[in-house]
Design an enzyme around this catalytic site. Structure first.
Site, PDB file in Angstrom:
ATOM      1  N   GLU A 135      -6.614   4.583   8.227  1.00  0.00           N
ATOM      2  CA  GLU A 135      -6.403   6.003   7.901  1.00  0.00           C
ATOM      3  C   GLU A 135      -7.651   6.591   7.240  1.00  0.00           C
ATOM      4  O   GLU A 135      -7.954   7.773   7.424  1.00  0.00           O
ATOM      5  CB  GLU A 135      -5.156   6.152   7.013  1.00  0.00           C
ATOM      6  N   HIS A 171      -9.351   0.990   5.387  1.00  0.00           N
ATOM      7  CA  HIS A 171      -8.051   1.199   6.046  1.00  0.00           C
ATOM      8  C   HIS A 171      -8.245   2.167   7.217  1.00  0.00           C
ATOM      9  O   HIS A 171      -9.045   3.098   7.132  1.00  0.00           O
ATOM     10  CB  HIS A 171      -7.034   1.756   5.046  1.00  0.00           C
ATOM     11  N   ASN A 218       0.872  -1.177   0.000  1.00  0.00           N
ATOM     12  CA  ASN A 218       0.000   0.000   0.000  1.00  0.00           C
ATOM     13  C   ASN A 218       0.908   1.227   0.000  1.00  0.00           C
ATOM     14  O   ASN A 218       1.522   1.541   1.017  1.00  0.00           O
ATOM     15  CB  ASN A 218      -0.884  -0.048   1.259  1.00  0.00           C
ATOM     16  N   TRP A 219       1.002   1.878  -1.157  1.00  0.00           N
ATOM     17  CA  TRP A 219       1.913   3.023  -1.262  1.00  0.00           C
ATOM     18  C   TRP A 219       1.363   4.279  -0.577  1.00  0.00           C
ATOM     19  O   TRP A 219       2.058   5.278  -0.461  1.00  0.00           O
ATOM     20  CB  TRP A 219       2.216   3.310  -2.742  1.00  0.00           C
ATOM     21  N   LYS A 220       0.084   4.254  -0.184  1.00  0.00           N
ATOM     22  CA  LYS A 220      -0.555   5.431   0.449  1.00  0.00           C
ATOM     23  C   LYS A 220      -0.363   6.652  -0.453  1.00  0.00           C
ATOM     24  O   LYS A 220      -0.373   6.505  -1.668  1.00  0.00           O
ATOM     25  CB  LYS A 220      -0.016   5.626   1.873  1.00  0.00           C
ATOM     26  N   GLU A 233      -4.914  -4.990  11.036  1.00  0.00           N
ATOM     27  CA  GLU A 233      -3.878  -3.974  11.205  1.00  0.00           C
ATOM     28  C   GLU A 233      -4.128  -3.191  12.498  1.00  0.00           C
ATOM     29  O   GLU A 233      -4.962  -2.287  12.521  1.00  0.00           O
ATOM     30  CB  GLU A 233      -3.908  -2.989  10.032  1.00  0.00           C
ATOM     31  N   SER A 255       3.886  -2.237  10.291  1.00  0.00           N
ATOM     32  CA  SER A 255       5.339  -2.295  10.484  1.00  0.00           C
ATOM     33  C   SER A 255       5.961  -3.624  10.088  1.00  0.00           C
ATOM     34  O   SER A 255       6.947  -4.069  10.693  1.00  0.00           O
ATOM     35  CB  SER A 255       5.704  -1.919  11.935  1.00  0.00           C
ATOM     36  N   GLY A 309       3.044   2.160  10.741  1.00  0.00           N
ATOM     37  CA  GLY A 309       4.022   3.224  10.546  1.00  0.00           C
ATOM     38  C   GLY A 309       4.794   3.613  11.790  1.00  0.00           C
ATOM     39  O   GLY A 309       5.441   4.650  11.826  1.00  0.00           O
ATOM     40  N   GLY A 321       2.915  -1.086   4.249  1.00  0.00           N
ATOM     41  CA  GLY A 321       2.978   0.311   3.846  1.00  0.00           C
ATOM     42  C   GLY A 321       4.402   0.711   3.502  1.00  0.00           C
ATOM     43  O   GLY A 321       4.883   0.487   2.391  1.00  0.00           O
ATOM     44  N   GLY A 322       5.100   1.274   4.471  1.00  0.00           N
ATOM     45  CA  GLY A 322       6.431   1.835   4.251  1.00  0.00           C
ATOM     46  C   GLY A 322       7.390   0.914   3.508  1.00  0.00           C
ATOM     47  O   GLY A 322       8.087   1.347   2.577  1.00  0.00           O
TER      48      GLY A 322
END
Ligand code: PGA
Length: 245
Positions: free
Chosen positions: A94, A92, A8-10, A162, A207, A168, A228-229
């Site tokens: 966010e 998600h 997930n590149w956000k 999650e 993470s 993150g 993500g990251g």
């Protein structure tokens, strides 16, 4: 069941980031797991074109529940399919936090994803406050009941657990904590959907990185990761793909 490594590149990535797709495809021409990248909507069709002929699939990070209409700034699941997407992440944390999405909204988005012939990745997870209050299982169970529509199958739905406090932050639950939640999710899905739920993939997210992926994937009922990251760089994400092999 084929495991799934979902990136997930956000809100990250300009045209130059597509070079990571070339590098990932070159390093993992025939991975044992399914590999998915969900870029920002602006890169969706470019990424799908770039990934053609590779094992990398393309997905979106959100969709509107309607197929079309007066919803400025939104995109529909049909548009995502048209752009070459095969999956849509819905609910998600966010989106739940930044856009006030509740379980009913997430459920409608998952149904929209199916309507367009795509697979929904439905996200659930507790906040730190909820975990510290001992409410994790109740919160996640409630989100599952409210966000997963009737008609979910192993083919049209993936669940991502999650914990909000692990996203993150570099903090990860213990393997026992992950196992407790994933086993409970599997049991609830089996209760509600029967045997087919046995094949529904349950991803862990929060993470995940190459150095902790293998031990997380060793936990029962963990069938992949939502990343993500560490999905932004082919070298990091490739390490996670390898750990799922
Ligand atoms: P992270 O994000 O891997 O950067 O923690 C996970 C996610 O939000 O899907």
């Amino acid at each position: 069941m084929q495991k799934l490594a979902a990136g997930n590149w956000k809100m990250n990535g300009l045209d130059a980031a597509l070079a990571e797709i070339d590098a990932l495809a070159a390093a993992h021409p025939s991975p044992e797991c399914e590999v998915l990248i969900c870029p920002p909507a602006t890169l969706l069709s470019r990424l799908a074109a770039r990934a053609e002929g590779t094992a990398i699939q393309t997905g979106a990070q959100d969709c509107h529940a309607a197929a079309s209409g007066a919803h400025t700034g939104d995109i529909s699941a049909e548009m995502i399919a048209d752009a070459g997407g095969a999956f849509v992440i819905v609910g998600h944390s966010e989106r739940r936090a930044d856009h006030g999405e509740d379980d009913a909204t997430v459920r409608a988005k998952a149904e929209a994803t199916w309507r367009a012939g795509l697979t929904a990745i439905i996200c659930v997870g507790e906040t730190l406050e909820e975990r510290e209050a001992g409410r994790t299982i109740d919160i996640v169970g409630g989100q599952l009941a409210g966000s997963v529509p009737d008609g979910a199958t192993a083919a049209n739905t993936v669940i991502a657990y999650e914990p909000v406090w692990a996203i993150g932050t570099g903090k990860v639950p213990t393997l026992e904590e992950i196992s407790e939640v994933h086993d409970d999710i599997r049991a609830r899905l089996t209760d509600r959907f029967g045997g087919d739920a046995g094949g529904m993939r349950l991803l862990y997210g929060g993470s995940v990185k190459p150095s902790n992926a293998a031990e997380i994937f060793g936990v029962s009922n963990v069938d992949g990761a939502l990343v993500g990251g560490a999905s932004l760089k082919a070298s990091d994400f490739g390490g996670i793909v390898e750990a799922l092999g």
